[in-house]
Scaffold this active site. Sequence first.
Site, PDB file in Angstrom:
ATOM      1  N   HIS B 139       1.016  -1.053  -0.045  1.00 16.52           N
ATOM      2  CA  HIS B 139      -0.024   0.053  -0.051  1.00 16.52           C
ATOM      3  C   HIS B 139       0.945   1.141   0.062  1.00 16.52           C
ATOM      4  O   HIS B 139       2.092   1.156   0.324  1.00 16.52           O
ATOM      5  CB  HIS B 139      -0.736  -0.056   1.359  1.00 16.52           C
ATOM      6  CG  HIS B 139      -1.870   0.830   1.322  1.00 16.52           C
ATOM      7  ND1 HIS B 139      -1.523   2.341   2.000  1.00 16.52           N
ATOM      8  CD2 HIS B 139      -3.078   0.967   1.121  1.00 16.52           C
ATOM      9  CE1 HIS B 139      -2.814   3.062   1.950  1.00 16.52           C
ATOM     10  NE2 HIS B 139      -3.720   2.390   1.402  1.00 16.52           N
ATOM     11  N   ASP B 216       3.426  -4.542   8.111  1.00 20.19           N
ATOM     12  CA  ASP B 216       1.936  -3.729   7.831  1.00 20.19           C
ATOM     13  C   ASP B 216       0.813  -4.530   8.284  1.00 20.19           C
ATOM     14  O   ASP B 216       0.444  -5.145   7.421  1.00 20.19           O
ATOM     15  CB  ASP B 216       2.061  -2.972   6.798  1.00 20.19           C
ATOM     16  CG  ASP B 216       0.836  -2.523   6.247  1.00 20.19           C
ATOM     17  OD1 ASP B 216      -0.028  -2.297   7.211  1.00 20.19           O
ATOM     18  OD2 ASP B 216       0.638  -1.520   5.156  1.00 20.19           O
ATOM     19  N   GLN B 219      -4.319  -4.879   7.175  1.00 22.27           N
ATOM     20  CA  GLN B 219      -5.576  -5.591   6.734  1.00 22.27           C
ATOM     21  C   GLN B 219      -5.401  -7.128   7.355  1.00 22.27           C
ATOM     22  O   GLN B 219      -6.552  -7.731   7.277  1.00 22.27           O
ATOM     23  CB  GLN B 219      -5.258  -6.020   5.177  1.00 22.27           C
ATOM     24  CG  GLN B 219      -5.090  -4.704   4.450  1.00 22.27           C
ATOM     25  CD  GLN B 219      -6.679  -4.301   4.350  1.00 22.27           C
ATOM     26  OE1 GLN B 219      -7.717  -4.886   4.380  1.00 22.27           O
ATOM     27  NE2 GLN B 219      -6.940  -3.005   4.050  1.00 22.27           N
ATOM     28  N   LYS B 242     -10.332  -0.085  11.021  1.00 19.03           N
ATOM     29  CA  LYS B 242     -10.634  -1.589  10.182  1.00 19.03           C
ATOM     30  C   LYS B 242     -10.867  -2.830  11.094  1.00 19.03           C
ATOM     31  O   LYS B 242     -11.262  -3.795  10.290  1.00 19.03           O
ATOM     32  CB  LYS B 242      -9.398  -1.818   9.353  1.00 19.03           C
ATOM     33  CG  LYS B 242      -9.031  -0.621   8.346  1.00 19.03           C
ATOM     34  CD  LYS B 242      -7.978  -1.146   7.213  1.00 19.03           C
ATOM     35  CE  LYS B 242      -7.128  -0.070   6.386  1.00 19.03           C
ATOM     36  NZ  LYS B 242      -7.895   0.644   5.575  1.00 19.03           N
ATOM     37  N   CYS B 382      -4.634   2.689  -3.515  1.00 12.75           N
ATOM     38  CA  CYS B 382      -3.413   3.150  -2.939  1.00 12.75           C
ATOM     39  C   CYS B 382      -2.301   2.086  -3.183  1.00 12.75           C
ATOM     40  O   CYS B 382      -1.697   2.050  -2.338  1.00 12.75           O
ATOM     41  CB  CYS B 382      -3.542   3.568  -1.505  1.00 12.75           C
ATOM     42  SG  CYS B 382      -4.611   4.925  -1.080  1.00 12.75           S
TER      43      CYS B 382
END
Lengths: 159, 425
Positions: B139, B216, B219, B242, B382
């Site tokens: 991303h 990261d 998600q 999220k 993105c």
Amino acid sequence: MSEPLDDMYRDIIMDHFRAPRGKQKLDHPDITSEGHNPACGDELEMQVELDNGTLKKIHVDCRGCAISVASGSMLAEIIKGRPLEEARRIAELVRKMLKGEEVELPDDLGDIDALRGVRQFPVRIKCALLSWVTLIEGLDNYEKGNKTTVKPATTEDDS
Amino acid sequence: MPTNTNNRSPKAETVHSPLDIDRIKADFPILKEKVNNHRLVYLDSAATSQKPETVINAVTDYYRRKNANIHRGIHYLAEKATAAYELTRERVAGFIGGVDPSEVVFTRGTTEGINLIAYTWAEHNINEGDEIVITEMEHHANLVPWVVLAQKKKAALRRIPITICGHLDLSHIDDIITSKTKLVSVTHMSNVLGTINPVEEIARLAHRQGAVVLVDGAQAAPHMTVDVKAMDADFYVFSSHKMLGPTGVGVLYGKKHILESMPPFNMGGEMIREVRFDRVTWNEVPHKFEAGTPDIANVVAFEAALSYLELLGMDRIREHEIALTRYAIERLSELEGLEIQGPQEPELRGGAISFTDPTIHPHDISTFLDTRGIAIRAGHHCAQPLMRILGKVATARASLYIYNDEADVDALIEALIEMRRYFGA
């Protein structure tokens, strides 16, 4: 069945989307301009061949949605054969119309009125703007003496 | 599981979910909203999740009964607010595998967490000639800071490529992660392809070369059990919004000795130990990185989100999403010519499913679905470099979460069929 979508995806728009005008790439363009919609990644390439201050030939290649492709196709149809000054005036008018201003459009602008329905879908206005903003940027650069735009034009975010 | 017998697929198998989705749906007030005269079908949780009643109430409850500034006040409310804020930190520490709460730093979100590392750790540890390794599926949040830093430091940015199936291609990894590598920064789960990456293996290879590993987790953390110790990540970052929590809150986990070695990010109140006009000493971690008044109410409410997720159980959430992702991929595959990105095996991926239609642009797909009450995402997500690799200007993305069921997928498929008819495709 009629639905709000029909205001945007008018038959005329879908016709332009399926068979966009101005597909033919030009061999000796005088103006080259690239448009880019950062919100969605749509890309547009425009070439113009001039003859005595008139936009003799125009090529629009848009990798985008139905609205941006149709809008670019209409641009190619409308702008072809117009003097530079007039092309700019029309592009500014269409831009104002898409941004919601009340403007009188000349009668000889072909199918352009079909784009008015896009204004009901605020997030899609920038799709319709892409080709017109790219043209204005290309004309600006041409007047400044640059044959090719240095950086890609982008649609305005405030739409 | 609720089923809609009208548009059930003849081929796709019924979803057996370990979760009671009807009950879960009832906990989310927004799902009762009508969108363009249709039931809201929310398939955009990879962008942000919806919030259960308990989280919404936790925000107002904080302002009604606990509001005060934290850490410094010597009064009843200040103590109450501080305790609530610190409780979330403890809950986060447990949620990511039982780390020391002082290794949990609150940020504004994943993006800020990565930037914090770029501006502090990386600023001091990456020099000319060093290498930073990322992947082709990052991303922009885990890409732009490294592009800029690499340019500034004259360091090289190297990338792990992806295979045509949307997995990381580790076949030449020994040429990519080398003794020159100082940082390996990789997404746990792709927001475009859904791919779950082998972060444990990457961390092992990186550590063998003495590199630091940043994962990261924006998600992944909402959808699966995360154990930062087992994967041996040096940093792990994610966002509250999220995973059922409020916006404006993120988590940066960092190994304590690394956090302690880092200079502060923002300067101001709370992050100091002693201030004189000619000299300042820093507070201990994590407070060193939490200058100024944080988003207290939303950090406090994030605890309610973690409780909700833990009550359901992350393993059962994962099981539900595997089953529903399998169903969604099967049903999408019934549409001729529709191209689904990323791994097709639901066990190897999350529930963010990107797809493209051969003739209808993702924007047009999204606009059409919206008129049927269905929210998806359309665009480059993105991840412009990844889009270029995939050869797409944009994709449409439907992403699944705990409040989605078979009926939501059926609604999507039915609307896509109707859309093709509408556009004459």
